[in-house]
Design a protein around this motif. Sequence first.
Motif, short mmCIF file in Angstrom:
data_model
loop_
_atom_site.label_atom_id
_atom_site.label_comp_id
_atom_site.label_asym_id
_atom_site.label_seq_id
_atom_site.Cartn_x
_atom_site.Cartn_y
_atom_site.Cartn_z
N ILE A 300 11.08 -2.36 2.47
CA ILE A 300 11.58 -3.69 2.80
C ILE A 300 12.94 -3.85 2.15
O ILE A 300 13.06 -3.73 0.91
CB ILE A 300 10.62 -4.80 2.32
N ASP A 301 13.96 -4.08 2.97
CA ASP A 301 15.34 -4.21 2.49
C ASP A 301 15.76 -3.01 1.65
O ASP A 301 16.41 -3.14 0.60
CB ASP A 301 15.50 -5.49 1.67
N GLY A 302 15.35 -1.82 2.09
CA GLY A 302 15.76 -0.60 1.40
C GLY A 302 14.93 -0.25 0.18
O GLY A 302 15.13 0.80 -0.42
N GLU A 303 13.99 -1.09 -0.21
CA GLU A 303 13.16 -0.83 -1.38
C GLU A 303 11.77 -0.37 -0.93
O GLU A 303 11.16 -0.98 -0.05
CB GLU A 303 13.03 -2.09 -2.24
N THR A 304 11.31 0.71 -1.54
CA THR A 304 9.98 1.23 -1.21
C THR A 304 8.92 0.38 -1.90
O THR A 304 8.86 0.31 -3.12
CB THR A 304 9.85 2.70 -1.67
N VAL A 305 8.10 -0.28 -1.10
CA VAL A 305 7.08 -1.19 -1.63
C VAL A 305 5.67 -0.65 -1.41
O VAL A 305 4.70 -1.31 -1.79
CB VAL A 305 7.21 -2.59 -0.99
N GLY A 306 5.56 0.51 -0.81
CA GLY A 306 4.24 1.08 -0.57
C GLY A 306 4.36 2.35 0.25
O GLY A 306 5.46 2.85 0.52
N ALA A 307 3.22 2.90 0.63
CA ALA A 307 3.20 4.11 1.45
C ALA A 307 1.93 4.12 2.28
O ALA A 307 0.90 3.54 1.88
CB ALA A 307 3.27 5.36 0.57
N ILE A 308 2.00 4.76 3.44
CA ILE A 308 0.85 4.84 4.34
C ILE A 308 0.67 6.27 4.80
O ILE A 308 1.65 6.99 5.01
CB ILE A 308 1.02 3.88 5.55
N ALA A 309 -0.56 6.69 4.90
CA ALA A 309 -0.90 8.04 5.36
C ALA A 309 -1.80 7.94 6.58
O ALA A 309 -2.76 7.16 6.60
CB ALA A 309 -1.59 8.84 4.26
N ILE A 310 -1.45 8.70 7.60
CA ILE A 310 -2.28 8.82 8.81
C ILE A 310 -2.68 10.28 8.92
O ILE A 310 -1.81 11.15 8.96
CB ILE A 310 -1.51 8.37 10.06
N PHE A 311 -3.98 10.56 8.92
CA PHE A 311 -4.40 11.96 8.89
C PHE A 311 -5.59 12.20 9.81
O PHE A 311 -6.33 11.28 10.15
CB PHE A 311 -4.73 12.40 7.46
N GLN A 312 -5.70 13.47 10.19
CA GLN A 312 -6.80 13.93 11.04
C GLN A 312 -7.51 15.09 10.36
O GLN A 312 -6.91 15.84 9.58
CB GLN A 312 -6.28 14.41 12.40
N ASP A 313 -8.76 15.24 10.68
CA ASP A 313 -9.50 16.40 10.23
C ASP A 313 -8.87 17.63 10.88
O ASP A 313 -8.73 17.71 12.10
CB ASP A 313 -10.97 16.28 10.63
N LYS A 314 -8.47 18.62 10.06
CA LYS A 314 -7.75 19.78 10.58
C LYS A 314 -8.60 20.58 11.56
O LYS A 314 -8.07 21.20 12.49
CB LYS A 314 -7.32 20.69 9.43
N SER A 315 -9.93 20.52 11.39
CA SER A 315 -10.79 21.27 12.31
C SER A 315 -10.67 20.69 13.73
O SER A 315 -10.68 21.44 14.71
CB SER A 315 -12.24 21.22 11.84
N ASP A 316 -10.53 19.36 13.84
CA ASP A 316 -10.34 18.75 15.16
C ASP A 316 -9.01 19.16 15.76
O ASP A 316 -8.90 19.46 16.95
CB ASP A 316 -10.42 17.22 15.06
N VAL A 317 -7.98 19.14 14.91
CA VAL A 317 -6.64 19.54 15.39
C VAL A 317 -6.64 21.00 15.81
O VAL A 317 -6.08 21.37 16.85
CB VAL A 317 -5.59 19.29 14.29
N ASP A 318 -7.29 21.83 15.00
CA ASP A 318 -7.32 23.27 15.33
C ASP A 318 -8.07 23.52 16.63
O ASP A 318 -7.67 24.38 17.43
CB ASP A 318 -8.00 24.05 14.19
#
Length: 532
Positions: A300-318
């Motif tokens: 927000i306004d150039g300042e990092t106020v948090g982080a988000i991760a979106i992930f999948q089970d690698k077996s599904d991707v594979d």
Amino acid sequence: MRLFRQLSIQWKITILSFGIVAFALMMVSISLLGYVTSIKEDELSNRTMITAQLVAQNHTVQQWVDAKPEEASRTLQPIVERIRVINDHDYIVLLNMDRIRITHPIPERLQTPFVGGDEDPAFAEHIYLSKAKTEGVVTVRAFMPILNQQREQVGVAVVGSVLPSYADMIQEFWQPALLIGLITALFGFWGSWLLASHIKRQTFNMEPDELAHLLVERDASFNAIHEGVVAINKHEKITIMNEAARRMLGVEEKAIGRNIHEIIPDTKLPEILSIGKPLYQREFYVQGRLVFSNRIPIQIDGETVGAIAIFQDKSDVDRLAEELTGVQAFVDALRVQNHEYSNKLHTIAGLIQLDEGKKALQYIFDLEEEQEEFSGVVMQKIHNDSLAGLLLGKVSRGKELGVQVIIEKDSEFIDHPEGVTTHDLVVIVGNLIDNSLDAFSSTQDQNKTVHVFIGEENDFLKIRVRDNGEGIREEVREKMFVRGFSTKSTSGRGIGLFLIQAIVERVEGKIEVESELNIGATFSIYLPKKRG
């Protein structure tokens, strides 16, 4: 109350904030009024005591106070009244030892007994102050014994001043108090409006019910996503964790509001707060499960106020990737074989037209023997159908491009290293061979070869691809593992080496690159058989 509930949040905050300011102003005013009254009382007490001392030490008073009351009053009344007026007191009363009033502002009370109830200590030579309340008026009185020249008490001087009431104090200071109150109220309202406007902007100009509705929609949306979603704030506290993430990572306890290290210690999400940059398509282990993740900072306004991760089970991707890879490999093989067999059919047709039937037949036998020999060696040494099919396809692709792809005879693949899937091997081998084939795009050398080795070396599975192409320039070598970097102008390039590096880092392997301009390049990949 209904009207108040119907107001916007900005007006509600303004009214409540201004109410707090007004209440605080009223409390301060009451405290200040009490303080000023106390100061006024102290001041009157001091003045009253000083005047009482002045009267008691007057020689005329000392001489006449114990005379006959009529004569004493005629002599002392003018003197005492002048002192009273000059010092602005309400009354000065002189008493002889019989407690008869010698002086008094009201002439009718002269030569009458003093009735106060608090004068006894004064006739025992005590000096003190007291308060008397008559008809709702509070008076502060100073009692001072009067001593003659022989230090004998001959009377008492009583000096009284009426204390101002709260109403008197307000009447005295109402103009400046009103001005200060108006200015304070104006600035209080202005400050309340600014605060309400700031809060309104912080909430994106949305009302509380709209925010609540949005929050419910957000939770429903996140829980409807098949991928796991986890978000933290700048204090590393979990703010979002959807049902897919809970199910995938085996989290059953309450997670929202707790430190992420307590719930998922190996998520690697807090490092995004430090670097402030997104990391896309990374593979790593979380809670003992291999995941494929994108991690993005919330700014927000150039300042990092948090982080988000979106992930999948690698077996599904594979599983999906293997299906796609198989289809793509099948299409490539069909295309290459179509082109290759067209050339061979043209050769056979030409020999037949030249009445060289025996040569045409021999050519067919030679092709069959060559194909069976090569296919047999690959299938015997490489105990993985997907990898073997990939190698056969790349050999055919090399022939199409005029490059000889050689699978080294001592190559052998039996089992996967721990944590490495068939898809990982296809990505590594396929991209390395493709890069080697691309290395011949600008060379005129007729002897174009790519050597491929797959086999075990100590405790590693070693994959080596070596070519005699143009080599790798130093400036390219520094950036070749960066996502999106490519020496080719074709869109969609620059991902192969990035994916290879991600796989190798995930299983704690290593990459070795040797290159010399116009001589060639060698990529060696070492994947540990056992992790840790």
